[in-house]
Motif scaffolding. Structure first.
Motif, PDB file in Angstrom:
ATOM      1  N   LEU A  86      50.466  65.826  13.575  1.00 49.95           N
ATOM      2  CA  LEU A  86      50.943  64.987  12.481  1.00 49.95           C
ATOM      3  C   LEU A  86      52.462  65.068  12.362  1.00 49.95           C
ATOM      4  O   LEU A  86      53.141  64.047  12.206  1.00 49.95           O
ATOM      5  CB  LEU A  86      50.289  65.429  11.168  1.00 49.95           C
ATOM      6  N   ALA A  87      52.998  66.295  12.425  1.00 50.19           N
ATOM      7  CA  ALA A  87      54.452  66.458  12.342  1.00 50.19           C
ATOM      8  C   ALA A  87      55.148  65.711  13.477  1.00 50.19           C
ATOM      9  O   ALA A  87      56.165  65.035  13.281  1.00 50.19           O
ATOM     10  CB  ALA A  87      54.810  67.949  12.397  1.00 50.19           C
ATOM     11  N   PHE A  88      54.578  65.811  14.665  1.00 53.28           N
ATOM     12  CA  PHE A  88      55.166  65.160  15.830  1.00 53.28           C
ATOM     13  C   PHE A  88      55.121  63.644  15.685  1.00 53.28           C
ATOM     14  O   PHE A  88      56.095  62.935  15.970  1.00 53.28           O
ATOM     15  CB  PHE A  88      54.412  65.590  17.083  1.00 53.28           C
ATOM     16  N   LEU A  89      53.990  63.119  15.237  1.00 54.16           N
ATOM     17  CA  LEU A  89      53.833  61.666  15.110  1.00 54.16           C
ATOM     18  C   LEU A  89      54.742  61.099  14.028  1.00 54.16           C
ATOM     19  O   LEU A  89      55.296  60.004  14.181  1.00 54.16           O
ATOM     20  CB  LEU A  89      52.369  61.334  14.812  1.00 54.16           C
ATOM     21  N   LEU A  90      54.917  61.836  12.922  1.00 54.83           N
ATOM     22  CA  LEU A  90      55.826  61.365  11.881  1.00 54.83           C
ATOM     23  C   LEU A  90      57.276  61.450  12.353  1.00 54.83           C
ATOM     24  O   LEU A  90      58.098  60.589  12.035  1.00 54.83           O
ATOM     25  CB  LEU A  90      55.632  62.186  10.607  1.00 54.83           C
ATOM     26  N   GLY A  91      57.597  62.487  13.131  1.00 55.26           N
ATOM     27  CA  GLY A  91      58.929  62.557  13.723  1.00 55.26           C
ATOM     28  C   GLY A  91      59.184  61.387  14.658  1.00 55.26           C
ATOM     29  O   GLY A  91      60.284  60.828  14.697  1.00 55.26           O
ATOM     30  N   ASP A  92      58.162  61.010  15.390  1.00 55.01           N
ATOM     31  CA  ASP A  92      58.252  59.850  16.274  1.00 55.01           C
ATOM     32  C   ASP A  92      58.511  58.576  15.475  1.00 55.01           C
ATOM     33  O   ASP A  92      59.313  57.726  15.867  1.00 55.01           O
ATOM     34  CB  ASP A  92      56.963  59.727  17.078  1.00 55.01           C
ATOM     35  N   LEU A  93      57.844  58.438  14.324  1.00 53.00           N
ATOM     36  CA  LEU A  93      58.058  57.268  13.468  1.00 53.00           C
ATOM     37  C   LEU A  93      59.491  57.233  12.943  1.00 53.00           C
ATOM     38  O   LEU A  93      60.096  56.160  12.838  1.00 53.00           O
ATOM     39  CB  LEU A  93      57.086  57.284  12.288  1.00 53.00           C
ATOM     40  N   ALA A  94      60.022  58.399  12.597  1.00 52.29           N
ATOM     41  CA  ALA A  94      61.398  58.449  12.097  1.00 52.29           C
ATOM     42  C   ALA A  94      62.401  58.130  13.197  1.00 52.29           C
ATOM     43  O   ALA A  94      63.442  57.518  12.953  1.00 52.29           O
ATOM     44  CB  ALA A  94      61.684  59.832  11.512  1.00 52.29           C
ATOM     45  N   TYR A  95      62.074  58.521  14.428  1.00 52.03           N
ATOM     46  CA  TYR A  95      62.983  58.311  15.557  1.00 52.03           C
ATOM     47  C   TYR A  95      62.921  56.880  16.093  1.00 52.03           C
ATOM     48  O   TYR A  95      63.925  56.338  16.570  1.00 52.03           O
ATOM     49  CB  TYR A  95      62.610  59.287  16.676  1.00 52.03           C
ATOM     50  N   TYR A  96      61.767  56.259  15.990  1.00 56.40           N
ATOM     51  CA  TYR A  96      61.523  54.961  16.616  1.00 56.40           C
ATOM     52  C   TYR A  96      62.591  53.909  16.321  1.00 56.40           C
ATOM     53  O   TYR A  96      63.046  53.214  17.244  1.00 56.40           O
ATOM     54  CB  TYR A  96      60.144  54.435  16.208  1.00 56.40           C
ATOM     55  N   PHE A  98      65.671  53.948  15.885  1.00 55.94           N
ATOM     56  CA  PHE A  98      66.965  54.135  16.513  1.00 55.94           C
ATOM     57  C   PHE A  98      67.007  53.586  17.933  1.00 55.94           C
ATOM     58  O   PHE A  98      68.062  53.200  18.426  1.00 55.94           O
ATOM     59  CB  PHE A  98      67.343  55.616  16.519  1.00 55.94           C
ATOM     60  N   VAL A  99      65.871  53.575  18.617  1.00 58.28           N
ATOM     61  CA  VAL A  99      65.849  53.144  20.010  1.00 58.28           C
ATOM     62  C   VAL A  99      64.730  52.149  20.301  1.00 58.28           C
ATOM     63  O   VAL A  99      64.611  51.652  21.415  1.00 58.28           O
ATOM     64  CB  VAL A  99      65.701  54.355  20.960  1.00 58.28           C
ATOM     65  N   ARG A 100      63.906  51.861  19.280  1.00 59.79           N
ATOM     66  CA  ARG A 100      62.789  50.922  19.406  1.00 59.79           C
ATOM     67  C   ARG A 100      61.851  51.297  20.559  1.00 59.79           C
ATOM     68  O   ARG A 100      61.434  50.463  21.344  1.00 59.79           O
ATOM     69  CB  ARG A 100      63.299  49.485  19.572  1.00 59.79           C
ATOM     70  N   ARG A 101      61.549  52.565  20.649  1.00 58.70           N
ATOM     71  CA  ARG A 101      60.546  53.077  21.582  1.00 58.70           C
ATOM     72  C   ARG A 101      60.111  54.438  21.078  1.00 58.70           C
ATOM     73  O   ARG A 101      60.725  55.025  20.187  1.00 58.70           O
ATOM     74  CB  ARG A 101      61.095  53.193  23.009  1.00 58.70           C
ATOM     75  N   HIS A 102      59.040  54.952  21.663  1.00 63.35           N
ATOM     76  CA  HIS A 102      58.538  56.255  21.249  1.00 63.35           C
ATOM     77  C   HIS A 102      59.320  57.378  21.931  1.00 63.35           C
ATOM     78  O   HIS A 102      60.003  57.174  22.939  1.00 63.35           O
ATOM     79  CB  HIS A 102      57.057  56.367  21.599  1.00 63.35           C
ATOM     80  N   LEU A 103      59.226  58.574  21.363  1.00 63.66           N
ATOM     81  CA  LEU A 103      59.850  59.747  21.967  1.00 63.66           C
ATOM     82  C   LEU A 103      59.388  59.915  23.406  1.00 63.66           C
ATOM     83  O   LEU A 103      58.216  59.693  23.708  1.00 63.66           O
ATOM     84  CB  LEU A 103      59.462  61.002  21.178  1.00 63.66           C
ATOM     85  N   LEU A 196      52.907  49.355  20.586  1.00 64.46           N
ATOM     86  CA  LEU A 196      51.764  49.360  19.675  1.00 64.46           C
ATOM     87  C   LEU A 196      50.709  50.367  20.125  1.00 64.46           C
ATOM     88  O   LEU A 196      50.150  51.103  19.305  1.00 64.46           O
ATOM     89  CB  LEU A 196      51.148  47.960  19.588  1.00 64.46           C
ATOM     90  N   ILE A 197      50.424  50.429  21.409  1.00 66.01           N
ATOM     91  CA  ILE A 197      49.295  51.248  21.852  1.00 66.01           C
ATOM     92  C   ILE A 197      49.683  52.692  22.178  1.00 66.01           C
ATOM     93  O   ILE A 197      48.820  53.561  22.228  1.00 66.01           O
ATOM     94  CB  ILE A 197      48.586  50.617  23.080  1.00 66.01           C
ATOM     95  N   LEU A 198      50.974  52.969  22.374  1.00 70.17           N
ATOM     96  CA  LEU A 198      51.390  54.331  22.677  1.00 70.17           C
ATOM     97  C   LEU A 198      51.571  55.158  21.407  1.00 70.17           C
ATOM     98  O   LEU A 198      51.652  54.618  20.303  1.00 70.17           O
ATOM     99  CB  LEU A 198      52.702  54.314  23.465  1.00 70.17           C
ATOM    100  N   ASN A 199      51.649  56.463  21.574  1.00 66.61           N
ATOM    101  CA  ASN A 199      52.002  57.342  20.462  1.00 66.61           C
ATOM    102  C   ASN A 199      52.969  58.403  20.973  1.00 66.61           C
ATOM    103  O   ASN A 199      53.042  58.675  22.173  1.00 66.61           O
ATOM    104  CB  ASN A 199      50.757  57.993  19.850  1.00 66.61           C
ATOM    105  N   GLY A 200      53.732  58.997  20.076  1.00 64.45           N
ATOM    106  CA  GLY A 200      54.777  59.927  20.467  1.00 64.45           C
ATOM    107  C   GLY A 200      54.271  61.184  21.137  1.00 64.45           C
ATOM    108  O   GLY A 200      54.948  61.757  22.004  1.00 64.45           O
ATOM    109  N   VAL A 201      53.083  61.669  20.750  1.00 64.09           N
ATOM    110  CA  VAL A 201      52.520  62.853  21.397  1.00 64.09           C
ATOM    111  C   VAL A 201      52.266  62.575  22.877  1.00 64.09           C
ATOM    112  O   VAL A 201      52.604  63.378  23.753  1.00 64.09           O
ATOM    113  CB  VAL A 201      51.212  63.280  20.699  1.00 64.09           C
TER     114      VAL A 201
END
Length: 605
Positions: A86-96, A98-103, A196-201
């Motif tokens: 959850l922490a990782f996915l929310l961090g990914d949402l916060a980062y997204y 800035f670069v319009r892509r996942h970590l 849409l289909i990817l996730n940061g983890v």
């Protein structure tokens, strides 16, 4: 149990739709719905890979498996995995945004100092995400507590092997000959669908496990050299420019954090300018309006400008381990009699700034610890990355102690989130550490500070013989509507010396990789160096900008651009012949650059 572990991924996916659903406007309803379904394949793949051992341990058909201590231990492991996801996915949402892509590869580069900075950044700039994390973590903990106390339901011995293979199948993402990867998400050639289909983890773990990254062997090496017009010799990038006799200009290089062309008033007629000082300087400069950053991270930009090396998958970035003979701006200048200075607004060791300055040959180095606030900032603790006004004037103070010719390289930071609250009179928009209003206020402040700095420089006896170069580490146009891919890379580049440079608005394609040879050419530096780019002050054939877009590579030319995964084109020109030409050029660039760096033949020792 799978439903319990899926909860963080479900919350992250719903959060993505809520926050960034506008990015999916090009998708039809059917595409979006199918994307959500296909996204579950990537979610369950991550769950299966990371949770196989604790899940199997939880259902083993042995008597010790029903012991409370055993079930509590493995239940705790699963719960902590859920909280971490959850922490990782929310961090990914916060980062997204800035670069319009996942970590992806970014976390591989974090050290202890960067983790400390990122923790402060999260606390000051992303309290909303932290609140969501606490709420989501409470739900995960409650679910994990119930799981640990649930009745023992062992799996029969005869079902263990099928269960193991089921997890293996889910982890692989299906029956295909190869496990699913990030590139499978781009199979339809649609970046919005992939996001849409990817996730940061999934994306970050793939980058971490990639090791040396994808294959860089795309064709016969001789063919790659032919495509690029290079001779296949030990040091094919070697280049030099005729050295100037007499007094060389001083150099002040200003590397502005997140200066996007779309926010510069001069480059956007009709909008209210936030940058009157930059407008004035740019109007009197040789201004390159179509320069493109080498990546979307500060270290990628610094690497391009200070060493001329592009950011490649499978190769370390500057500050982490670029182990190759290459041009280094500080050394180049010092070998031509310059006294060198490097100043960054951040703390000295932040993002390895001190190591970067030393590696690239700068004799003097300063950071936030060497500055005292000169303005009445409402909250000094907000300035995680320092203050631009103080950075400019510390630089000026140190310049006055240098022998001529001198070269000062300056890195600003106030236009980096979280945006600091500014002294009264400098802010036009309501303050917000994350919003566009906060960015605009910070840009106004940086522009004002730059104007004050330049007016102070104009009073110095060395001003007439000083070249000012102003550009950005990367672009940051993640606010507003109608943003196109190239907006994420387009940054202005200005060479300003009123006594020697006539104002020119130059629309040729330029790259951060061209800055180092352009400086060597303009300053008349003597020596031989390995340059990938070319001097912007000389005629160039087939001008292009080469950039890294996460795990993708981008080639921008006058005729169009290509975005490629190194295995397939994701965006390409509609003209088949042009698409093929750009593909060959990009792949040849990747192969030759990788081969030269790996063999340490970028530049002569």
């Amino acid at each position: 149990m799978a439903a319990f572990l899926f909860l963080p991924f479900l919350l992250g996916r719903l959060g993505f739709l809520f926050l960034y659903g506008s990015d999916l406007s090009q998708l039809s309803g059917g595409q979006a719905a199918w994307g959500l379904i296909e996204g579950m394949r990537f979610d369950f793949s991550s769950i299966a890979i990371f949770s196989l051992l604790p899940l199997l341990a939880f259902v083993l058909p042995f008597r010790f498996g029903q012991q409370p201590a055993w079930r509590f231990f493995w239940g705790l492991i699963l719960t902590l995995e859920g909280v971490a996801a959850l922490a990782f996915l929310l961090g990914d949402l916060a980062y997204y945004p800035f670069v319009r892509r996942h970590l992806s590869f970014e976390l591989n580069l974090l050290g202890q100092q960067e983790v400390s900075v990122m923790t402060k950044l999260a606390w000051q700039g992303f309290k909303g995400f932290l609140g969501l994390f606490l709420l989501g973590a409470a739900l995960v903990l409650l679910s994990g507590f119930k799981l640990a106390r649930s009745p023992w339901k062992p799996v029969p011995f005869k079902a263990l092997v099928p269960l193991f293979f089921l997890f293996a199948l889910v982890g692989r993402g299906g029956w295909g000959p190869k496990p699913i990867s990030v590139m499978d998400a781009y199979a339809k050639g649609n970046a919005a669908y992939a996001n849409l289909i990817l996730n940061g983890v999934f994306t970050a773990s793939q980058a971490a496990w990639a090791g040396t990254g994808p294959s860089h062997e795309h064709m016969l090496l001789a063919e790659a050299y032919r495509v690029l017009g290079l001779r296949q010799k030990p040091f094919p990038l070697t280049r030099s420019y005729p050295g100037k006799e007499g007094k060389r200009p001083n150099l002040i290089f200003i590397f502005v954090e997140s200066l996007s062309s779309r926010y510069v008033g001069l480059l956007n007629p009709g909008q209210v300018s936030l940058t009157p000082n930059l407008d004035r300087i740019f109007a009197g400069s040789h201004l390159f309006t179509r320069q493109y950053a080498a990546g979307q991270r500060s270290l990628e930009g610094l690497q391009a400008v200070l060493t001329g090396i592009p950011s490649l998958r499978g190769m370390p970035t500057l500050g982490v381990g670029v182990i190759a003979n290459s041009p280094r701006l500080g050394h180049m200048l010092a070998s031509n009699g310059y006294e060198t200075l490097f100043v960054q607004a951040m703390e000295r060791k932040s993002f390895r700034g001190e190591a970067v300055a030393g590696f690239t040959g700068f004799a003097h180095y300063y950071g936030k610890e060497d500055m005292s606030p000169k303005l009445a900032y409402p909250d000094l603790d907000q300035a995680i990355f320092g203050w631009d006004y103080e950075t400019f004037f510390l630089t000026l103070e140190k310049i006055k102690k240098l022998q001529q010719p001198f070269a000062a390289f300056m890195v600003t930071s106030s236009t980096h989130t979280p945006y600091i609250e500014l002294p009264p009179g400098l802010a036009r928009f309501p303050h917000n550490a994350e919003s566009e209003g906060g960015f605009k206020n910070s840009l106004i402040y940086t522009d004002w500070a730059l104007g004050e700095f330049l007016r102070a420089c104009e009073k110095e006896p060395w001003f007439a013989n000083t070249l000012f170069v102003i550009t950005a580490d990367h672009a940051q146009p993640h606010y507003g509507q109608g943003i196109k891919l190239l907006d994420f890379f387009n940054t202005p580049l200005a060479f300003y010396q009123p006594s020697a440079i006539k104002p020119v608005r130059d629309g040729q394609i330029a790259s951060q990789l061209d800055i180092l040879p352009s400086l060597a050419d303009f300053l008349g530096l003597k020596g031989e160096w390995g340059f990938w780019g070319h001097s912007l002050f000389r005629e160039r054939k087939k001008a292009a900008a080469w950039a890294r877009n996460g795990d993708l590579q981008l080639l921008i030319t006058e005729q169009g651009y290509l975005r490629h995964s190194l295995t397939q084109a994701l965006e390409k020109p509609t003209d088949p012949q042009l698409a093929q030409e750009l593909t060959q050029r990009l792949l040849a660039s990747d192969q030759v650059a990788y081969e030269l760096l790996k063999a340490n033949r970028w530049q002569k020792p």
